[in-house]
Write an enzyme that holds these catalytic residues in place. Structure first.
Site, short mmCIF file in Angstrom:
data_model
loop_
_atom_site.label_atom_id
_atom_site.label_comp_id
_atom_site.label_asym_id
_atom_site.label_seq_id
_atom_site.Cartn_x
_atom_site.Cartn_y
_atom_site.Cartn_z
N LYS A 80 6.21 3.96 -1.70
CA LYS A 80 7.42 3.19 -2.23
C LYS A 80 6.74 1.96 -3.02
O LYS A 80 5.91 1.30 -2.43
CB LYS A 80 8.10 2.52 -0.78
N SER A 155 16.31 1.90 1.61
CA SER A 155 15.56 1.40 0.36
C SER A 155 14.53 2.11 -0.01
O SER A 155 14.13 2.28 -1.29
CB SER A 155 15.19 -0.03 0.71
N SER A 179 15.94 2.02 6.17
CA SER A 179 15.45 2.40 4.87
C SER A 179 14.53 3.41 4.95
O SER A 179 14.04 4.01 3.94
CB SER A 179 14.59 1.24 4.39
#
Length: 469
Positions: A80, A155, A179
């Site tokens: 990420k 996220s 997330s």
């Protein structure tokens, strides 16, 4: 062959590399080709790591020379884009950090590399990792591989989409309230938020506050999650929350000698839940019962007294606003996406409400401690609905209208309390979308919830399904 390679799990991929049945170069090229083919529709990948193929060639040479190989030797992994990667841009989904290239790896990335993993790419996220959709002004919105009109979540939505679509076998995401688990549920993959502090947050924004933040593995199999976690866990001498030296036993060493005791619930205390999702949780519980696990429908009174999402909001707004204010100081409004602007505009929590929220968080921890004095695990839903369309702010769930924050109702209690949880697919909606369940354990009981997840995976009615891309 490329299609077969990109849907191997990381554990099998490492085995085949070790026995010279496939080469790291072949594996890396297959994933680069897959990204070139499907990512234009998905938009999960932000940056391809320079030198990925060169690293694969070096990994191949190590295999051929008979060198000692790590457990992930030659396996590509993605990260990420809020997690620092040395020499590879980490832009946090914001024009403010456009072109930012860290000098050092985050602890979690360094540990994946030490295990032999090769950084393949960085993946998309909401600005500052701060929303339930992965969309920002820098790299745009990511799409769900099962239906590109829907979100892969946030996220860590770019990460979940990349893994579901065969662009990556294994990755790292972060989890503040939902997330890694929410995106896994929206794309039908597997992920784990371990006990708070088990994996250091060093090298991940924000440095403070981080008492609710986690970094965790995302993959397509339970055994990959266990393998990655075995490499990630442990203190690093920099993150003070990561102070537990409790060992992680990926086998059965941490399991009780008696039959496991597992409760299941979809509420009350989590907010409304779609009947299809509730039915999937019940089906998972019944599957465990048929396998000899002692299973009961349960309730946790502490969740009914203190709604964890409200507790989280009161605490987190007060703690997170300074980090947003510092990052955005002096910036024009057009450089900020909607969640940064929303956060900065929120009123501060009053001191009385903050103190009450702190006490409520303690009551929630005590309530879970009481539950886990009688049970080994808890099965719940991850999300109250399957993946939703892009840009939806209000949902009607089981006849009740709620705003988008309510999608965190069953995940945020684990962030407030620090408990570990695994998200894994166990069902399919009538629209053909994945439905995941969440397996929750007591503090430091990752071995137990991974074992329960493996049991469910072995009997899953949806095992091996992939989106048609």
């Amino acid at each position: 062959m490329n299609q077969e390679l990109v849907y191997l799990d990381a554990t099998r991929m490492a085995e085949l590399i070790r026995t010279k049945e496939i080469s790291p170069v072949e594996v890396m090229q297959a994933h680069l080709d897959r990204i070139a083919t499907v990512d234009p529709r998905i938009n999960a990948i932000v940056t391809i790591a320079d030198g990925a193929l060169d690293a694969a060639r070096a990994a191949e040479a190590a295999v051929l020379s008979g060198a000692e190989l790590g457990p992930l030797h030659g396996v590509p992994f993605t990260v990420k884009d809020s997690i620092d990667t040395a020499g590879v841009a980490t832009q946090r989904g914001s024009p403010i950090f456009r072109g930012r290239v860290p000098d050092t790896d985050a602890t979690s990335v360094a540990r994946m590399k030490s295990a032999g993993g090769i950084l393949l790419a960085k993946t998309n996220l909401p600005e500052f990792s701060y929303w339930i959709e992965s969309d920002n002004l820098l790299s745009g919105a990511s799409n769900n591989p099962w239906d590109v009109t829907r979100t892969p979540g946030g996220s860590s939505g770019g990460e979940s989409a990349a893994i579901a679509a065969g662009m990556s076998p294994l990755g790292l995401g972060t989890d503040l309230a939902i997330s890694v688990r929410g995106p896994a549920a929206q794309t039908g993959i597997t992920s784990m938020k371990a006990t708070h502090g088990r994996v250091p947050m060093t090298g991940i924004w924000p440095r403070a506050p981080r008492r609710f933040w986690h970094v965790g593995p995302m993959a397509r199999s339970v055994r990959d999650i266990a393998l990655a976690f075995s490499q990630l866990a442990g203190p690093d001498g920099q993150d003070a929350f990561a102070s537990s030296a409790a060992p992680f036993d990926a086998g059965s060493g941490g399991l009780p000698s008696r039959p496991l005791r597992v409760g299941w619930m979809v509420g009350p205390g989590f907010g409304p839940v779609d009947p299809e999702v509730a039915a999937t949780v019940k089906a998972a519980a019944e599957t465990l019962q048929a396998m000899g696990v002692q299973v009961e429908h349960v309730g946790i009174p502490a969740l009914e007294r203190d709604f964890a999402l409200d507790v989280f909001n009161k605490l987190h707004v007060m703690e997170m606003k300074p980090a947003f204010a510092a990052a955005t100081a002096g910036r024009r409004p057009d450089e900020l996406y909607k969640m940064a602007r929303t956060m900065l505009a929120l009123p501060d929590t009053s001191m009385a409400d903050y103190i009450e929220a702190e006490q409520a968080a303690e009551r929630l921890r005590d309530g879970f401690a009481d539950y886990f004095s009688r049970y080994d695990a808890l099965i719940t839903h991850v999300l109250p609905i399957p993946a939703h369309k892009h840009g939806v702010d209000t949902f009607v769930i089981d006849g009740q209208s709620v705003d988008a924050t309510y999608l965190q109702g069953a995940t945020v209690p684990l962030n407030v309390t620090g408990l570990p949880g695994v998200a894994m697919r166990f069902g399919t909606s009538k629209e053909g979308l994945p439905i995941n369940v969440q397996i929750v354990g007591k503090w430091h009981a990752e071995a137990t919830i991974l074992h329960v997840a493996a049991l469910l995976e072995s009997a899953s009615p949806v095992r091996g399904l992939h989106p048609a891309l």
